[in-house]
Enzyme design. Structure first.
Site, short mmCIF file in Angstrom:
data_model
loop_
_atom_site.label_atom_id
_atom_site.label_comp_id
_atom_site.label_asym_id
_atom_site.label_seq_id
_atom_site.Cartn_x
_atom_site.Cartn_y
_atom_site.Cartn_z
N SER A 93 0.83 -1.20 0.00
CA SER A 93 0.00 0.00 0.00
C SER A 93 0.87 1.26 0.00
CB SER A 93 -0.97 -0.05 1.18
OG SER A 93 -1.98 0.91 1.05
N ASP A 194 -9.89 -4.88 -4.55
CA ASP A 194 -9.22 -4.15 -3.49
C ASP A 194 -10.13 -2.99 -3.11
OD1 ASP A 194 -7.60 -2.35 -2.01
OD2 ASP A 194 -5.79 -3.04 -3.02
N HIS A 224 -7.17 -6.06 -0.13
CA HIS A 224 -6.04 -5.12 -0.06
C HIS A 224 -4.85 -5.66 0.72
CE1 HIS A 224 -3.89 -1.38 -0.20
NE2 HIS A 224 -3.86 -1.29 1.12
#
Length: 259
Positions: A93, A194, A224
């Site tokens: 991320s 996601d 995610h």
């Protein structure tokens, strides 16, 4: 302020090949701990720092910004370079954005980059209001634990402080401009489903880096936080194979020679 259980930083002194892992915004090292331990068990030297403002309470994150987060991973990279012959940077991320900036800034000191569901932009109309709204609204609901696997849980904050979110937005803009400076081999793994970072972010990154050795892998069974999800083992194995291809001192079984 005590660190949340499971959110502690992690380090392992192994062989001459090092890996720096960068966790995400409002998350903690817990989301990457199984990945770090997998690499450590194969005699790689591993560093998984806790980013400033993370792993305690969301109010602490409100007092930090992207310069603080980047400085921590930059320091960790320099420490690894002092003891390792090759260093790879991994990230999830926002941690993917941190890893990409390290690659852009450190050149040959970074041997390769692996990113999972990397973030490139704060999306939605609200993003454009952050510069103003952050002065009136302290936080919004959190974004942790986007995991398909039953029982999967990410240790992170249940609130997003808007001052920090504003800094995150500026950081993504900074990194986007630096992506053409990324020339290292790149392995990008992302989840089509996601709920935090859209696939458009991965597409944007792939279109802007200058790397010629690039591989894209779809994580069809995960959301995610794929490092804690159904595709975790695949991420670990793909990343080890990536290192083994680029680091001569890592044997076919993944164990580093001369450790």
């Amino acid at each position: 302020m005590p660190v949340l259980p499971g959110a502690e930083p992690y380090r392992h002194d192994g062989g001459e090949v090092g890996v720096l892992l960068c966790h995400g915004f409002t998350g903690s090292p817990q989301s990457l701990r199984p990945w770090a331990e997998y690499l450590a068990e194969r005699d790689l030297t591993v560093s998984l720092p806790l980013l400033p403002g993370h792993g305690t309470r969301w109010e602490d994150l409100q007092l930090t910004g992207w310069h603080d987060w980047y400085a921590e991973v930059d320091r960790a990279l320099r420490a690894l370079r002092e003891r390792c012959t090759q260093v790879f940077v991994f990230g999830l991320s926002m941690g993917g954005a941190l890893a990409l900036r390290l690659a852009a800034k450190h050149g040959d000191d970074v041997a390769g980059v692996v990113v999972v569901n990397p973030a490139n932009k704060v999306h939605g109309l609200a993003a454009h209001a952050l510069p103003v709204v952050r002065h009136f609204v302290r936080s919004t609901p959190g974004i942790t634990s986007d995991i398909a696997k039953p029982g999967g849980e990410e240790v992170g904050y249940d609130r997003v402080p808007l001052h920090a979110a504003h800094s995150l937005r500026r950081f993504f803009q900074q990194v986007d401009g630096e992506l053409p400076q990324v020339t290292q081999p790149l392995l990008l793994l992302h989840s089509p489903q996601d709920h935090v970072v859209p696939p458009a972010d991965s597409a944007r990154i792939l279109s802007r880096v200058s790397s010629t050795d690039v591989r894209e892998v779809l994580l069809e069974q995960s959301y995610h936080v794929a490092t804690l999800d159904h595709d975790a083992d695949r991420i670990f194995e793909e990343s080890l194979g990536f290192i083994g291809r680029l680091a001569p001192s890592v044997g076919k079984e993944g164990t580093a020679a001369g450790g």
